[in-house]
Design an enzyme around this catalytic site. Structure first.
Site, short mmCIF file in Angstrom:
data_model
loop_
_atom_site.label_atom_id
_atom_site.label_comp_id
_atom_site.label_asym_id
_atom_site.label_seq_id
_atom_site.Cartn_x
_atom_site.Cartn_y
_atom_site.Cartn_z
CG PHE A 250 -2.25 -0.78 0.76
CD1 PHE A 250 -2.20 -2.16 0.71
CD2 PHE A 250 -3.40 -0.13 0.41
CE1 PHE A 250 -3.29 -2.88 0.28
CE2 PHE A 250 -4.52 -0.85 -0.02
CZ PHE A 250 -4.45 -2.22 -0.08
CB CYS A 261 -14.04 -1.00 0.42
SG CYS A 261 -14.95 -2.51 0.18
C1 UDX Z 1 -10.29 -3.01 0.12
C2 UDX Z 1 -9.53 -3.67 1.28
O1 UDX Z 1 -8.19 -3.98 0.86
C3 UDX Z 1 -10.24 -4.91 1.75
O2 UDX Z 1 -9.57 -5.48 2.87
C4 UDX Z 1 -11.66 -4.51 2.13
O3 UDX Z 1 -12.38 -5.54 2.64
C5 UDX Z 1 -12.36 -3.90 0.95
O4 UDX Z 1 -11.62 -2.76 0.51
P1 UDX Z 1 -10.49 -3.34 -2.52
O5 UDX Z 1 -11.36 -2.12 -2.50
O6 UDX Z 1 -10.93 -4.54 -3.29
O7 UDX Z 1 -10.25 -3.86 -1.01
O8 UDX Z 1 -9.10 -2.94 -3.13
P2 UDX Z 1 -7.60 -2.69 -2.66
O9 UDX Z 1 -6.72 -3.63 -3.35
O10 UDX Z 1 -7.48 -2.61 -1.20
O11 UDX Z 1 -7.35 -1.24 -3.32
C6 UDX Z 1 -8.18 -0.13 -2.96
C7 UDX Z 1 -7.79 1.09 -3.74
O12 UDX Z 1 -6.53 1.58 -3.32
C8 UDX Z 1 -7.67 0.91 -5.25
O13 UDX Z 1 -8.25 2.04 -5.86
C9 UDX Z 1 -6.18 0.88 -5.51
O14 UDX Z 1 -5.84 1.34 -6.79
C10 UDX Z 1 -5.68 1.84 -4.43
N1 UDX Z 1 -4.30 1.58 -4.04
C11 UDX Z 1 -3.99 0.44 -3.35
C12 UDX Z 1 -3.32 2.52 -4.31
O15 UDX Z 1 -3.58 3.57 -4.92
N2 UDX Z 1 -2.04 2.27 -3.89
C13 UDX Z 1 -1.69 1.15 -3.21
O16 UDX Z 1 -0.52 1.02 -2.86
C14 UDX Z 1 -2.69 0.20 -2.94
#
Ligand code: UDX
Length: 441
Positions: A250, A261
């Site tokens: 992240f 979410c």
């Molecule tokens: C998230 C949580 O990870 C999960 O535990 C929860 O139950 C639901 O919400 P999700 O929404 O499927 O899951 O996606 P995730 O992979 O967590 O990414 C969320 C957002 O963050 C995306 O838009 C992604 O592009 C962004 N992101 C993620 C970043 O911009 N940088 C990162 O390093 C990681």
């Protein structure tokens, strides 16, 4: 053998249902939407998730997974009912609990025997008590039940793996015995199980998502500063991430978080805090930083095209909010495409799986068959989603077919030096040192 019932066949519900069936349980998945249930009975998935179709098919064939729209049927000989319905954002950012409330009422009206009602949906702190109140007041005759909170932590795109390999299971209840029974269901997943009270479990979910969203906004802010100071945020994140207290995950700078979410949950947590007279300063900053990412992307492309978007053709690679999903909910690509169009640009796009969903949301965007058709005669290309298939494109071919070889990489998928040597005017995010030479071209 008592069965499990899962209410809701969206992302969370369907994966929970198929996941528990795959662990050897008998599962009845229920939804009030006839067409979804009919589709599932015919092997048609209501969502795209890698591996889901096979998982569902295997468990249906084995007789462990069934689908219904009838609460009366679903609750027969059932001990565990998971509520996994949607909790969208209401008008003020609060979670809208109408579907949870409706599920609780139907459970109350149709239950025949003792039930453990398990909340999987992300619900505001205090919802478990509220659900218990609804069930109590809607039962035709008093039947004992317990409410347990068991928040989901599934990521779209890797939800099945996440179900099978959770980092932890969180259970909250005022009834320890019920929580222990739900813990038994999760034992074979071999993850630590945290048992606590209802409100604390509900809060763990919000705090976890808010923390992850904070990490993303943090690295995006660092990316902005890196750019100004000539440092490279990708390498900064690697260097930071080796500290075990920080971790590598992240820390990818990008267009900000989207999806179903994080935006909703951070907003809902801030709303809950404000309702109780608290000032959620950090959460406000997290949302503020995230909100700036999309207009920033549009401005970058505009700068790269010498200050005007009017009449320009912008090609977008990726539309979904992240790879391996067709989910367009709160995808940065929506706001970015709309802003580009409002500024007079023509927008074309390609996404490996979300184009059908996206076409309905973005009717003015021309959908293309592949990345090469997006690039043809385009003034600039934008990377919105870091799909694997965009990593090794034929860049010389793309460069030669574009009107001007300009790439704005909203996911830092490429290396500035590589793109520069291929002859592109390239900008990533926060790639100050390596990227600055191309920025000033
Ligand atoms: C998230 C949580 O990870 C999960 O535990 C929860 O139950 C639901 O919400 P999700 O929404 O499927 O899951 O996606 P995730 O992979 O967590 O990414 C969320 C957002 O963050 C995306 O838009 C992604 O592009 C962004 N992101 C993620 C970043 O911009 N940088 C990162 O390093 C990681």
């Amino acid at each position: 053998m008592k069965q499990i019932c899962v209410v809701g066949v969206g992302y969370v519900g369907l994966i929970t249902a198929a996941g528990f069936a795959d662990l050897g349980n008998r599962v009845m998945a229920l939804d009030i939407m006839e067409e979804k249930i009919e589709g599932l009975k015919n092997g048609i998935m209501p969502i795209y998730e890698p591996g889901l179709e096979e998982l569902v098919e295997r468990n249906v064939k084995a007789g462990r997974l069934n689908f219904t729209t009838s609460y009366a049927d679903a609750l027969q000989n059932t001990e565990f009912v998971f509520i996994a319905v949607g909790t969208p954002s209401g008008v003020d950012g609060e979670a809208d609990l109408q579907y949870v409330g409706a599920a609780a009422r139907s459970i109350a009206e149709n239950m025949q025997d003792y039930l453990i009602v398990i909340n999987k949906s992300t619900v505001p702190v205090g919802t478990g008590d509220w659900v218990a109140g609804i069930i109590e007041s809607h039962q035709p005759k008093p039947i004992p039940f317990s409410v347990v909170s068991c928040p989901e932590f599934l990521r779209e795109g890797s939800a099945i793996l996440d179900f099978q390999n959770p980092h932890r299971t969180v259970l909250g209840s005022l009834d320890r015995e019920a929580a222990n029974k739900v813990a038994q269901l999760h034992l074979s997943l071999r993850a630590p199980i945290v048992i606590t009270d209802l409100r604390t479990a509900e809060m763990i979910k919000y705090a976890s998502n808010a923390f992850l969203a904070t990490k993303i906004s943090f690295i995006n802010e660092i990316a902005n500063i890196c750019e100004a100071l000539g440092a490279d945020v990708k390498e900064v994140a690697v260097g930071m991430g080796y500290d075990k207290r920080i971790g590598q995950a992240f820390l990818n700078a990008g267009l900000g978080y989207g999806g179903s979410c994080f935006p909703k949950d951070v907003l809902a947590l801030a709303h809950m805090a404000r309702e109780k007279g608290r000032h959620p300063q950090l959460l406000d900053a997290v949302m503020d930083i995230n909100g700036d990412r999309r207009p920033m992307a549009v401005n970058r492309v505009k700068e790269m095209l010498d200050g005007s978007l009017k009449g320009k053709t912008i090609g977008m690679l990726g539309l979904a909010f992240k790879p391996n999903t067709d989910d367009m909910r709160d995808a940065p690509a929506i706001d970015i495409a709309n802003a580009l169009i409002a500024a007079g640009a023509n927008v074309r796009a390609y996404d490996p799986v979300s184009m059908e969903v996206a076409a309905a949301i973005l009717p003015s965007v021309e959908m293309c068959d592949d990345p090469y058709c997006v690039a043809e005669n385009a003034d600039a290309l934008m990377i919105n989603t870091e799909w694997n298939e965009f990593v090794h494109l034929d860049f010389p071919c793309i460069r030669d077919s574009m009107k001007t070889p300009v790439i704005f990489d909203g996911r830092n998928l490429y290396e500035p030096e590589d793109m520069k040597s291929l002859g592109f005017k390239y900008r990533g995010l926060g790639r100050g040192y390596n990227g600055s030479t191309t920025e000033e071209k």
